[in-house]
Design a protein around this motif. Sequence first.
Motif, PDB file in Angstrom:
ATOM      1  N   ARG A   1      10.402 -33.461   9.912  1.00  0.00           N
ATOM      2  CA  ARG A   1      10.164 -32.054   9.612  1.00  0.00           C
ATOM      3  C   ARG A   1       8.816 -31.840   8.942  1.00  0.00           C
ATOM      4  O   ARG A   1       8.155 -30.818   9.177  1.00  0.00           O
ATOM      5  CB  ARG A   1      11.291 -31.532   8.718  1.00  0.00           C
ATOM      6  N   THR A   2       8.398 -32.781   8.119  1.00  0.00           N
ATOM      7  CA  THR A   2       7.092 -32.663   7.467  1.00  0.00           C
ATOM      8  C   THR A   2       5.964 -32.695   8.491  1.00  0.00           C
ATOM      9  O   THR A   2       5.049 -31.868   8.453  1.00  0.00           O
ATOM     10  CB  THR A   2       6.905 -33.794   6.446  1.00  0.00           C
ATOM     11  N   VAL A   3       6.044 -33.631   9.426  1.00  0.00           N
ATOM     12  CA  VAL A   3       5.022 -33.725  10.468  1.00  0.00           C
ATOM     13  C   VAL A   3       5.027 -32.488  11.348  1.00  0.00           C
ATOM     14  O   VAL A   3       3.972 -31.958  11.720  1.00  0.00           O
ATOM     15  CB  VAL A   3       5.232 -35.002  11.304  1.00  0.00           C
ATOM     16  N   GLN A   4       6.204 -31.987  11.693  1.00  0.00           N
ATOM     17  CA  GLN A   4       6.301 -30.776  12.503  1.00  0.00           C
ATOM     18  C   GLN A   4       5.614 -29.599  11.819  1.00  0.00           C
ATOM     19  O   GLN A   4       4.880 -28.837  12.457  1.00  0.00           O
ATOM     20  CB  GLN A   4       7.769 -30.436  12.773  1.00  0.00           C
ATOM     21  N   THR A   5       5.839 -29.461  10.536  1.00  0.00           N
ATOM     22  CA  THR A   5       5.224 -28.356   9.792  1.00  0.00           C
ATOM     23  C   THR A   5       3.706 -28.489   9.758  1.00  0.00           C
ATOM     24  O   THR A   5       2.975 -27.511   9.939  1.00  0.00           O
ATOM     25  CB  THR A   5       5.776 -28.312   8.362  1.00  0.00           C
ATOM     26  N   ILE A   6       3.222 -29.706   9.546  1.00  0.00           N
ATOM     27  CA  ILE A   6       1.780 -29.934   9.435  1.00  0.00           C
ATOM     28  C   ILE A   6       1.070 -29.629  10.747  1.00  0.00           C
ATOM     29  O   ILE A   6       0.035 -28.960  10.775  1.00  0.00           O
ATOM     30  CB  ILE A   6       1.499 -31.376   8.978  1.00  0.00           C
ATOM     31  N   ILE A   7       1.616 -30.107  11.858  1.00  0.00           N
ATOM     32  CA  ILE A   7       0.939 -29.908  13.146  1.00  0.00           C
ATOM     33  C   ILE A   7       1.126 -28.491  13.671  1.00  0.00           C
ATOM     34  O   ILE A   7       0.330 -28.013  14.505  1.00  0.00           O
ATOM     35  CB  ILE A   7       1.426 -30.920  14.199  1.00  0.00           C
ATOM     36  N   TYR A   8       2.162 -27.787  13.213  1.00  0.00           N
ATOM     37  CA  TYR A   8       2.433 -26.437  13.690  1.00  0.00           C
ATOM     38  C   TYR A   8       1.663 -25.385  12.901  1.00  0.00           C
ATOM     39  O   TYR A   8       1.394 -24.290  13.402  1.00  0.00           O
ATOM     40  CB  TYR A   8       3.939 -26.180  13.581  1.00  0.00           C
ATOM     41  N   LEU A   9       1.278 -25.705  11.662  1.00  0.00           N
ATOM     42  CA  LEU A   9       0.653 -24.728  10.773  1.00  0.00           C
ATOM     43  C   LEU A   9      -0.642 -24.132  11.322  1.00  0.00           C
ATOM     44  O   LEU A   9      -0.846 -22.912  11.215  1.00  0.00           O
ATOM     45  CB  LEU A   9       0.408 -25.373   9.402  1.00  0.00           C
ATOM     46  N   PRO A  10      -1.568 -24.908  11.906  1.00  0.00           N
ATOM     47  CA  PRO A  10      -2.828 -24.303  12.390  1.00  0.00           C
ATOM     48  C   PRO A  10      -2.637 -23.204  13.433  1.00  0.00           C
ATOM     49  O   PRO A  10      -3.514 -22.351  13.583  1.00  0.00           O
ATOM     50  CB  PRO A  10      -3.577 -25.499  12.990  1.00  0.00           C
ATOM     51  N   HIS A  11      -1.507 -23.199  14.138  1.00  0.00           N
ATOM     52  CA  HIS A  11      -1.267 -22.172  15.155  1.00  0.00           C
ATOM     53  C   HIS A  11      -1.254 -20.773  14.551  1.00  0.00           C
ATOM     54  O   HIS A  11      -1.618 -19.798  15.222  1.00  0.00           O
ATOM     55  CB  HIS A  11       0.056 -22.454  15.863  1.00  0.00           C
ATOM     56  N   PHE A  12      -0.856 -20.646  13.286  1.00  0.00           N
ATOM     57  CA  PHE A  12      -0.723 -19.346  12.642  1.00  0.00           C
ATOM     58  C   PHE A  12      -2.017 -18.900  11.955  1.00  0.00           C
ATOM     59  O   PHE A  12      -2.068 -17.791  11.417  1.00  0.00           O
ATOM     60  CB  PHE A  12       0.409 -19.392  11.607  1.00  0.00           C
ATOM     61  N   ILE A  13      -3.028 -19.729  11.951  1.00  0.00           N
ATOM     62  CA  ILE A  13      -4.297 -19.388  11.297  1.00  0.00           C
ATOM     63  C   ILE A  13      -5.256 -18.840  12.345  1.00  0.00           C
ATOM     64  O   ILE A  13      -5.429 -19.424  13.413  1.00  0.00           O
ATOM     65  CB  ILE A  13      -4.897 -20.615  10.592  1.00  0.00           C
ATOM     66  N   SER A  14      -5.889 -17.715  12.059  1.00  0.00           N
ATOM     67  CA  SER A  14      -6.789 -17.093  13.029  1.00  0.00           C
ATOM     68  C   SER A  14      -8.066 -17.911  13.174  1.00  0.00           C
ATOM     69  O   SER A  14      -8.451 -18.682  12.279  1.00  0.00           O
ATOM     70  CB  SER A  14      -7.138 -15.670  12.591  1.00  0.00           C
ATOM     71  N   TRP A  15      -8.749 -17.684  14.304  1.00  0.00           N
ATOM     72  CA  TRP A  15      -9.989 -18.408  14.546  1.00  0.00           C
ATOM     73  C   TRP A  15     -11.118 -17.951  13.622  1.00  0.00           C
ATOM     74  O   TRP A  15     -12.098 -18.671  13.444  1.00  0.00           O
ATOM     75  CB  TRP A  15     -10.412 -18.255  16.005  1.00  0.00           C
ATOM     76  N   VAL A  16     -10.985 -16.785  13.044  1.00  0.00           N
ATOM     77  CA  VAL A  16     -12.002 -16.351  12.072  1.00  0.00           C
ATOM     78  C   VAL A  16     -12.000 -17.284  10.860  1.00  0.00           C
ATOM     79  O   VAL A  16     -13.052 -17.714  10.376  1.00  0.00           O
ATOM     80  CB  VAL A  16     -11.742 -14.896  11.640  1.00  0.00           C
ATOM     81  N   ILE A  17     -10.791 -17.614  10.387  1.00  0.00           N
ATOM     82  CA  ILE A  17     -10.678 -18.524   9.245  1.00  0.00           C
ATOM     83  C   ILE A  17     -11.013 -19.953   9.657  1.00  0.00           C
ATOM     84  O   ILE A  17     -11.763 -20.657   8.966  1.00  0.00           O
ATOM     85  CB  ILE A  17      -9.255 -18.447   8.669  1.00  0.00           C
ATOM     86  N   LEU A  18     -10.457 -20.389  10.800  1.00  0.00           N
ATOM     87  CA  LEU A  18     -10.726 -21.756  11.248  1.00  0.00           C
ATOM     88  C   LEU A  18     -12.190 -21.939  11.623  1.00  0.00           C
ATOM     89  O   LEU A  18     -12.734 -23.037  11.478  1.00  0.00           O
ATOM     90  CB  LEU A  18      -9.837 -22.091  12.446  1.00  0.00           C
ATOM     91  N   GLY A  19     -12.825 -20.880  12.120  1.00  0.00           N
ATOM     92  CA  GLY A  19     -14.255 -20.977  12.424  1.00  0.00           C
ATOM     93  C   GLY A  19     -15.078 -21.262  11.181  1.00  0.00           C
ATOM     94  O   GLY A  19     -15.969 -22.112  11.193  1.00  0.00           O
ATOM     95  N   GLY A  20     -14.767 -20.547  10.100  1.00  0.00           N
ATOM     96  CA  GLY A  20     -15.458 -20.827   8.837  1.00  0.00           C
ATOM     97  C   GLY A  20     -15.183 -22.228   8.327  1.00  0.00           C
ATOM     98  O   GLY A  20     -16.072 -22.904   7.792  1.00  0.00           O
ATOM     99  N   LEU A  21     -13.933 -22.686   8.516  1.00  0.00           N
ATOM    100  CA  LEU A  21     -13.581 -24.044   8.098  1.00  0.00           C
ATOM    101  C   LEU A  21     -14.358 -25.083   8.899  1.00  0.00           C
ATOM    102  O   LEU A  21     -14.884 -26.059   8.333  1.00  0.00           O
ATOM    103  CB  LEU A  21     -12.073 -24.252   8.280  1.00  0.00           C
TER     104      LEU A  21
END
Length: 316
Positions: free
Chosen positions: A123-143
């Motif tokens: 469950r921990t791995v599932q949460t970690i790999i699934y989390l980026p799907h909910f972050i917009s590309w505006v935030i990930l672009g800055g990251l």
Amino acid sequence: MAVPATTSRAKIDIRRRVLWKRIASNRYIYLMLVPAIVYYGVFHYYPMYGALIAFKQFSITKGIIGSPWVGFKHFETLFALDKFWQVFWNTIVISLYRLIFGFPLPLFVAVLMNEVRKMVFKRTVQTIIYLPHFISWVILGGLLINLLSTDSGVVNNAIRSLGGDPVGFLTDESYFRSTLVWSMIWKEFGWSTIIYMAALAGVNPQLYEAALVDGANRWRRIWHITLPCIRSTIIILLILRIGHLMEAGFEQIFVLYHPGVYQTSDIIDTYVYRIGLTEGRFSLAAAVGLFKSAINFVLLIIANRLARMMGEQGIY
């Protein structure tokens, strides 16, 4: 012998009564479909009316109806542009990279996760790999800019500390396309992994037990039980991915790209944005979008037809 008209009408009336009775008995299920039908009607089917401007010399003052027809003039102009074929090729290449490298990865991860017996770790791995799907590309672009920047990026600072030269992940054309593909895979592969995990949950455990009794090792069980049992899910996801082959990821590229990497990263969607909203050539932009949608539709039909020829159900 001809069937009397009264008999035919009676059969039709019986079928109608059975149909309405079935609808009435399942009325709450049909009511649950109403929001989805309204959504697709308002945001997907109604806007198709605007595709008419691809065949007109659109004027904002005259509107869609009042604008004069020009037939296929905008398509002829489009196919004569060297820039269009460049963005068309970029779209195909980026999409194929995402398909070739991005499609097998969620399946591979899901199969591995299915073999894990520690539920906390799973469950921990599932949460970690699934989390980026909910972050917009505006935030990930800055990251990504903070991580991969040539001047102060964390990755390039580590490369300098090891004695190497900084790498232009976001500025060099030879690296930018790979950066796009792998960052997209990193963001979205968790979503597909969850879908495969849901399909794997439906595999009958008795099949594994029987294979274990017969002496099949772990890899044999994966190859002969796990993969065949979720083959239909794999085929459906592959068909849907092929049907979106002309979608190379507008939001991601729009956030990350710049004129220095247009040669390899400019795609159809960003090209439509520039000529449509920036330059105000709405009819030409509509022609480009309609051409892209037509190709996606043809690819979807072909992929679904091939799946049915191989004995799979397909998506329709």
